[in-house]
Motif scaffolding. Sequence first.
Motif, PDB file in Angstrom:
ATOM      1  N   ALA A 279     -25.371  55.996  -1.959  1.00  0.00           N
ATOM      2  CA  ALA A 279     -26.271  55.972  -3.116  1.00  0.00           C
ATOM      3  C   ALA A 279     -25.771  56.914  -4.204  1.00  0.00           C
ATOM      4  CB  ALA A 279     -27.683  56.344  -2.691  1.00  0.00           C
ATOM      5  N   TYR A 280     -25.308  58.096  -3.793  1.00  0.00           N
ATOM      6  CA  TYR A 280     -24.761  59.035  -4.777  1.00  0.00           C
ATOM      7  C   TYR A 280     -23.488  58.478  -5.402  1.00  0.00           C
ATOM      8  CZ  TYR A 280     -22.901  63.239  -6.919  1.00  0.00           C
ATOM      9  OH  TYR A 280     -22.396  64.136  -7.825  1.00  0.00           O
ATOM     10  N   PHE A 281     -22.668  57.811  -4.579  1.00  0.00           N
ATOM     11  CA  PHE A 281     -21.458  57.181  -5.106  1.00  0.00           C
ATOM     12  C   PHE A 281     -21.825  56.136  -6.162  1.00  0.00           C
ATOM     13  CE2 PHE A 281     -17.534  55.042  -5.538  1.00  0.00           C
ATOM     14  CZ  PHE A 281     -17.763  53.673  -5.391  1.00  0.00           C
ATOM     15  N   SER A 282     -22.854  55.329  -5.900  1.00  0.00           N
ATOM     16  CA  SER A 282     -23.259  54.300  -6.850  1.00  0.00           C
ATOM     17  C   SER A 282     -23.719  54.907  -8.168  1.00  0.00           C
ATOM     18  CB  SER A 282     -24.372  53.436  -6.254  1.00  0.00           C
ATOM     19  OG  SER A 282     -23.889  52.697  -5.141  1.00  0.00           O
ATOM     20  N   ARG A 283     -24.459  56.035  -8.079  1.00  0.00           N
ATOM     21  CA  ARG A 283     -24.894  56.708  -9.308  1.00  0.00           C
ATOM     22  C   ARG A 283     -23.700  57.265 -10.059  1.00  0.00           C
ATOM     23  NH1 ARG A 283     -28.903  58.660  -5.752  1.00  0.00           N
ATOM     24  NH2 ARG A 283     -27.916  60.726  -5.657  1.00  0.00           N
ATOM     25  N   PHE A 284     -22.742  57.854  -9.344  1.00  0.00           N
ATOM     26  CA  PHE A 284     -21.516  58.385  -9.943  1.00  0.00           C
ATOM     27  C   PHE A 284     -20.737  57.266 -10.641  1.00  0.00           C
ATOM     28  CE2 PHE A 284     -17.596  60.819 -10.213  1.00  0.00           C
ATOM     29  CZ  PHE A 284     -16.604  59.869 -10.008  1.00  0.00           C
ATOM     30  N   PHE A 285     -20.571  56.132  -9.938  1.00  0.00           N
ATOM     31  CA  PHE A 285     -19.789  55.031 -10.476  1.00  0.00           C
ATOM     32  C   PHE A 285     -20.441  54.454 -11.729  1.00  0.00           C
ATOM     33  CE2 PHE A 285     -16.339  52.108  -9.778  1.00  0.00           C
ATOM     34  CZ  PHE A 285     -16.741  50.948 -10.429  1.00  0.00           C
ATOM     35  N   ARG A 286     -21.758  54.304 -11.700  1.00  0.00           N
ATOM     36  CA  ARG A 286     -22.457  53.780 -12.872  1.00  0.00           C
ATOM     37  C   ARG A 286     -22.344  54.748 -14.044  1.00  0.00           C
ATOM     38  NH1 ARG A 286     -26.419  50.015 -13.907  1.00  0.00           N
ATOM     39  NH2 ARG A 286     -26.735  49.548 -11.683  1.00  0.00           N
ATOM     40  N   ARG A 287     -22.454  56.039 -13.776  1.00  0.00           N
ATOM     41  CA  ARG A 287     -22.343  57.036 -14.843  1.00  0.00           C
ATOM     42  C   ARG A 287     -20.973  56.989 -15.504  1.00  0.00           C
ATOM     43  NH1 ARG A 287     -22.064  62.610 -12.421  1.00  0.00           N
ATOM     44  NH2 ARG A 287     -19.818  62.260 -12.615  1.00  0.00           N
ATOM     45  N   GLU A 288     -19.923  56.793 -14.721  1.00  0.00           N
ATOM     46  CA  GLU A 288     -18.562  56.841 -15.246  1.00  0.00           C
ATOM     47  C   GLU A 288     -18.110  55.526 -15.880  1.00  0.00           C
ATOM     48  OE1 GLU A 288     -16.593  59.509 -15.535  1.00  0.00           O
ATOM     49  OE2 GLU A 288     -18.325  60.638 -14.793  1.00  0.00           O
ATOM     50  N   THR A 289     -18.625  54.401 -15.401  1.00  0.00           N
ATOM     51  CA  THR A 289     -18.132  53.107 -15.879  1.00  0.00           C
ATOM     52  C   THR A 289     -19.169  52.294 -16.636  1.00  0.00           C
ATOM     53  OG1 THR A 289     -18.753  51.860 -13.887  1.00  0.00           O
ATOM     54  CG2 THR A 289     -16.619  53.015 -13.850  1.00  0.00           C
ATOM     55  N   GLY A 290     -20.450  52.638 -16.471  1.00  0.00           N
ATOM     56  CA  GLY A 290     -21.497  51.856 -17.096  1.00  0.00           C
ATOM     57  C   GLY A 290     -21.928  50.658 -16.273  1.00  0.00           C
ATOM     58  N   HIS A 291     -21.349  50.498 -15.070  1.00  0.00           N
ATOM     59  CA  HIS A 291     -21.681  49.362 -14.210  1.00  0.00           C
ATOM     60  C   HIS A 291     -21.928  49.846 -12.783  1.00  0.00           C
ATOM     61  CE1 HIS A 291     -20.357  46.600 -17.365  1.00  0.00           C
ATOM     62  NE2 HIS A 291     -19.258  47.331 -17.467  1.00  0.00           N
ATOM     63  N   SER A 292     -22.720  49.101 -12.038  1.00  0.00           N
ATOM     64  CA  SER A 292     -22.872  49.382 -10.616  1.00  0.00           C
ATOM     65  C   SER A 292     -21.621  48.907  -9.890  1.00  0.00           C
ATOM     66  CB  SER A 292     -24.095  48.664 -10.056  1.00  0.00           C
ATOM     67  OG  SER A 292     -23.863  47.265 -10.032  1.00  0.00           O
ATOM     68  N   PRO A 293     -21.334  49.418  -8.689  1.00  0.00           N
ATOM     69  CA  PRO A 293     -20.175  48.915  -7.937  1.00  0.00           C
ATOM     70  C   PRO A 293     -20.226  47.403  -7.729  1.00  0.00           C
ATOM     71  CG  PRO A 293     -20.987  50.939  -6.947  1.00  0.00           C
ATOM     72  CD  PRO A 293     -21.980  50.553  -7.994  1.00  0.00           C
TER      73      PRO A 293
END
Length: 314
Positions: A279-293
């Motif tokens: 879940a934290y990875f998904s939040r990190f990824f969305r913050r950095e790319t603007g998209h969910s994994p």
Amino acid sequence: MRGTTVPPGTPCPIPRPDEVPLHRLEVAGPGAPPFAAGSFDAVGPLSRSARPHRHTFYEIAYVTAGSGAHVVDLARRPLAPPQLVVLRPGQVHHWEQDRRLDGTLVLFTEDFLVDHPGDRDLLRRLAARSRLRPAAGEDERVGRLMAELVAEYRQRAPAYESVLRSLLHVLVVRVSRLARDPGPGATAGATAEGRPAAVADRFGRLVASREAVTWTVRECAERLGVTPGYLTQAVRAATGRSPGRLLIEARTRRAQRLLAHTELSVRQVAARTGFSDPAYFSRFFRRETGHSPGTFRKHHSRVHLSLEGGSGRA
């Protein structure tokens, strides 16, 4: 990556007295690819800027007309069209006494290379060259390829982003062939010299490895035999960004490649990029790319299992 692109018309941030202005890539909106292409006129007045500045993005310029000089990291390079100019993020450059400067520009951020991560190393080497001049006949091929990139970027036909990535890869490979044999005026040491630059270069190679995506700045500094403070100063001087930011971007690129090219589950991708909590990875990824994994995978999936040697899902 976050902070490397801005909406059209966004003013450049006012630099501190000891900093060189930093230009970010203008993109149409949150869903637009971090890429632009066009003539010097189409890209805008900053494309011919006579004031020293840095970029958060790569630039490939095919100069077909003009006189004067291009100054990169204090090295003055007289213009002799047709010629190619390759700049990596963080290099300080400007155009000096240009007369009728004309040609085509291709601009893109590092995460646009997700399909061809090896191109990053090619671009770094090309950016160290003082001059790249296509031979007779080869200049026409380069010109046609640049024109294709511009046309695809303007038309935005279905799947145009994939076509842009493929054409860009071909361009980088072809330009790298021009740099195999040193020609007159081509020097390998065009970037800033000295130990800080060497440390920054070693750090760049370090963060390109799989293992480094989970390391801290302190751990990287220990492996390079320097203090975290020295590493931060060296990397910031060379790139305009902190080693922490570059590690985050390397971590994000690694996650993008795994999502795009393997069948690993999101949980497995999280683990391979140093996240124990999906879940934290998904939040990190969305913050950095603007998209969910999941959304990223839906639009970029090109499964190639040899990247990880397995396809099991957790």
